[in-house]
Write a protein that holds these residues in place. Structure first.
Motif, PDB file in Angstrom:
ATOM      1  N   ASP A 162       1.268 -12.139  -8.681  1.00 49.09           N
ATOM      2  CA  ASP A 162       1.034 -11.800  -7.286  1.00 49.09           C
ATOM      3  C   ASP A 162      -0.165 -12.601  -6.803  1.00 49.09           C
ATOM      4  O   ASP A 162      -0.860 -13.255  -7.587  1.00 49.09           O
ATOM      5  CB  ASP A 162       0.764 -10.293  -7.148  1.00 49.09           C
ATOM      6  CG  ASP A 162       1.085  -9.759  -5.758  1.00 49.09           C
ATOM      7  OD1 ASP A 162       1.089 -10.558  -4.796  1.00 49.09           O
ATOM      8  OD2 ASP A 162       1.320  -8.544  -5.627  1.00 49.09           O
ATOM      9  N   GLY A 188      -2.780  -6.408  -5.043  1.00 48.62           N
ATOM     10  CA  GLY A 188      -1.664  -7.338  -4.967  1.00 48.62           C
ATOM     11  C   GLY A 188      -1.056  -7.357  -3.576  1.00 48.62           C
ATOM     12  O   GLY A 188      -0.557  -6.337  -3.097  1.00 48.62           O
ATOM     13  N   GLU A 217       1.654  -8.718  -2.444  1.00 46.96           N
ATOM     14  CA  GLU A 217       3.101  -8.516  -2.385  1.00 46.96           C
ATOM     15  C   GLU A 217       3.522  -7.226  -3.078  1.00 46.96           C
ATOM     16  O   GLU A 217       4.368  -6.490  -2.565  1.00 46.96           O
ATOM     17  CB  GLU A 217       3.823  -9.710  -3.018  1.00 46.96           C
ATOM     18  CG  GLU A 217       3.585 -11.032  -2.290  1.00 46.96           C
ATOM     19  CD  GLU A 217       4.305 -12.190  -2.947  1.00 46.96           C
ATOM     20  OE1 GLU A 217       5.101 -11.935  -3.885  1.00 46.96           O
ATOM     21  OE2 GLU A 217       4.091 -13.339  -2.543  1.00 46.96           O
ATOM     22  N   SER A 218       2.945  -6.930  -4.230  1.00 49.32           N
ATOM     23  CA  SER A 218       3.337  -5.729  -4.978  1.00 49.32           C
ATOM     24  C   SER A 218       2.727  -4.458  -4.411  1.00 49.32           C
ATOM     25  O   SER A 218       3.254  -3.361  -4.627  1.00 49.32           O
ATOM     26  CB  SER A 218       2.926  -5.876  -6.452  1.00 49.32           C
ATOM     27  OG  SER A 218       1.504  -5.956  -6.566  1.00 49.32           O
TER      28      SER A 218
END
Length: 462
Positions: free
Chosen positions: A270, A294, A296-297
């Protein structure tokens, strides 16, 4: 983990971004080194300086002798090498060199390292490559699994004996009354902690030492002592009955007792925003905590590293930057702790702060964390649109509508950097990252309100 002359691990081969002055000062092992490094962060102290695209920085610094000190820094670690006699890492010369480049990029021109710097850099990277060879992994696999199992069983038996002894100690304390804890002094607790060390349960030993300090903590100490005794009893009971626990909770109990755990599972790649970094003295070592988010996560992760007295802990990342990297989580409830793996590319400034929650949602998140880990002191959260406001007991973070608030922890009230939070806000809402626990909210970083699309400034609060 490969250690260099500076006691730091070798990072990935990706180039490192130029650190800010504040980020360089955060690397200092103590205040004296920070002040001394500041004095050396000027061009008049240096000659033959340079840097290359791999993150190496070098230079010659004037000293008291006839020969200048040779200083080289591998910023990908970071790691340090200096010809001075200092036993601190980084030394004041390494700090001064990094401060020089942070304040004036033109003072450290691009180039190729001289032979004395290249020799250290090449040797460091050669050792890292040798360590990564499959032959090393194969040699590690030659360990006898049956012998390892027997060692684990023997240690578990020793910890069980220590837990039962500790249960008897707590029973005696409660039977005799909490007032006896104040009369017996700290010596009895230290003796009990030493017994837990003998039982190979450092986590239990640390909690016992904390119990010994409670009677001297001021008014209301009996209530706090009873609470801590209850948590310690819960941990003892959980260890003795760990076979009946869910796997995630059993892994948490093993970690809380003090058993080492290795990261497991595939790494999560990420773009990780470095939220905060701070050091905490814990006995004879210093623990460094680095919080990541993160993009994106949506996961929050904690990197832990440790250093002996006079040495900076092993890992350092620039706060406010995003790092494209893989993180492998440790087992256990919450899975906050992780290990930093391969990094890809150069750290870049963050464009937006992490998304935040309300005060009520932050409290709910900590409550859920306690359900998974009853010994959790706090939980990492980001508050959105909050304003620091004075209160009768100190300060609190109030939402823009004035309907919800979280008190700032007493420990944070004593930090001189808290004024930054108020100054940056100026009465306007902020995004604030910190740790939410039963003592309140401990702010670690803040972002002023503003538009997106351009790098945002991360204001560190610790």
């Amino acid at each position: 983990m490969l250690l260099t002359d500076g006691g730091e691990p070798l990072g990935a081969a990706a180039p490192a971004a130029r650190r800010t002055v504040e980020q360089v000062l955060a690397l200092a092992p103590d205040d004296a080194s920070r002040k001394a490094g500041n004095k050396l962060g000027t061009a008049g102290s240096w000659s033959d300086t340079g840097w290359d695209g791999t993150g190496a920085v070098w230079g010659l610094c004037k000293g008291s002798g006839s020969r200048p000190y040779r200083t080289v820094v591998d910023a990908t670690g970071p790691a340090y090498k200096c010809s001075c006699p200092s036993r601190k890492f980084p030394c004041k010369h390494a700090l001064g060199l990094l401060l020089l480049r942070a304040a004036d990029d033109a003072a450290v021109p691009a180039g190729s390292p001289p032979d004395w710097a290249r020799e250290w850099l090449d040797g460091r990277r050669a050792r890292a490559e040798a360590k990564a060879r499959p032959a090393v992994e194969g040699a590690a696999g030659l360990a006898d699994p049956e012998a390892a199992r027997k060692r684990a069983e023997k240690r578990a038996e020793r910890i069980g004996g220590g837990a039962r002894e500790l249960e008897q100690r707590l029973t005696d304390l409660l039977r005799g009354g909490l007032a006896a804890a104040e009369q017996s002094g700290y010596g009895l607790w230290e003796e009990t902690a030493a017994r837990m060390v003998d039982a190979q349960a450092p986590g239990l030993a640390g909690r016992v030492r904390e119990l010994g300090a409670v009677p001297a903590s001021g008014p209301g100490w009996p209530v706090r002592l009873l609470e801590e005794c209850a948590l310690l009893h819960l941990l003892d009971s959980a260890w003795l009955g760990r076979d009946r626990l869910p796997p995630a909770l059993a892994a948490t109990v093993r970690t809380r007792v003090g058993l080492p755990a290795s990261p497991e599972g595939p790494p999560v790649r990420d773009r990780w925003l470095v939220l905060a970094q701070y050091d905490t003295p814990e006995g004879k070592i210093v623990t460094r905590r680095i919080w990541l988010y993160g993009e994106e996560s949506g996961r929050t992760a904690l990197l832990l590293s440790f250093g002996a007295a006079g040495r900076a802990p092993a890992q350092a990342l620039p706060v406010g930057a995003t790092v494209d990297a893989g993180l492998t989580p440790h087992p256990g409830s919450g899975q906050l702790r992780a290990e930093l793996g391969e990094r890809f590319g150069v750290p870049e400034p963050a464009v937006t702060p992490p998304p935040g929650v309300t005060a009520a949602e932050a409290i709910a998140a900590y409550g859920r964390a306690l359900g998974d880990d009853p010994w959790a002191e706090s939980w990492p959260v980001t508050l959105r649109d909050v304003i620091p406001v004075p209160s009768p007991d100190g300060w609190q973070l109030v939402d823009a509508e004035g309907r919800e608030a979280l008190p700032v922890t007493p420990a944070a009230l004593n930090r001189p950097s808290l004024w930054k939070l108020v100054a940056v806000s100026g009465g306007a809402p902020l995004t604030v990252f910190g740790e939410c626990g039963h003592r309140g909210f401990d702010p670690l970083a803040a972002w002023p309100a503003g538009g997106t699309g351009a790098p945002v400034e991360t204001v560190t609060l610790i």
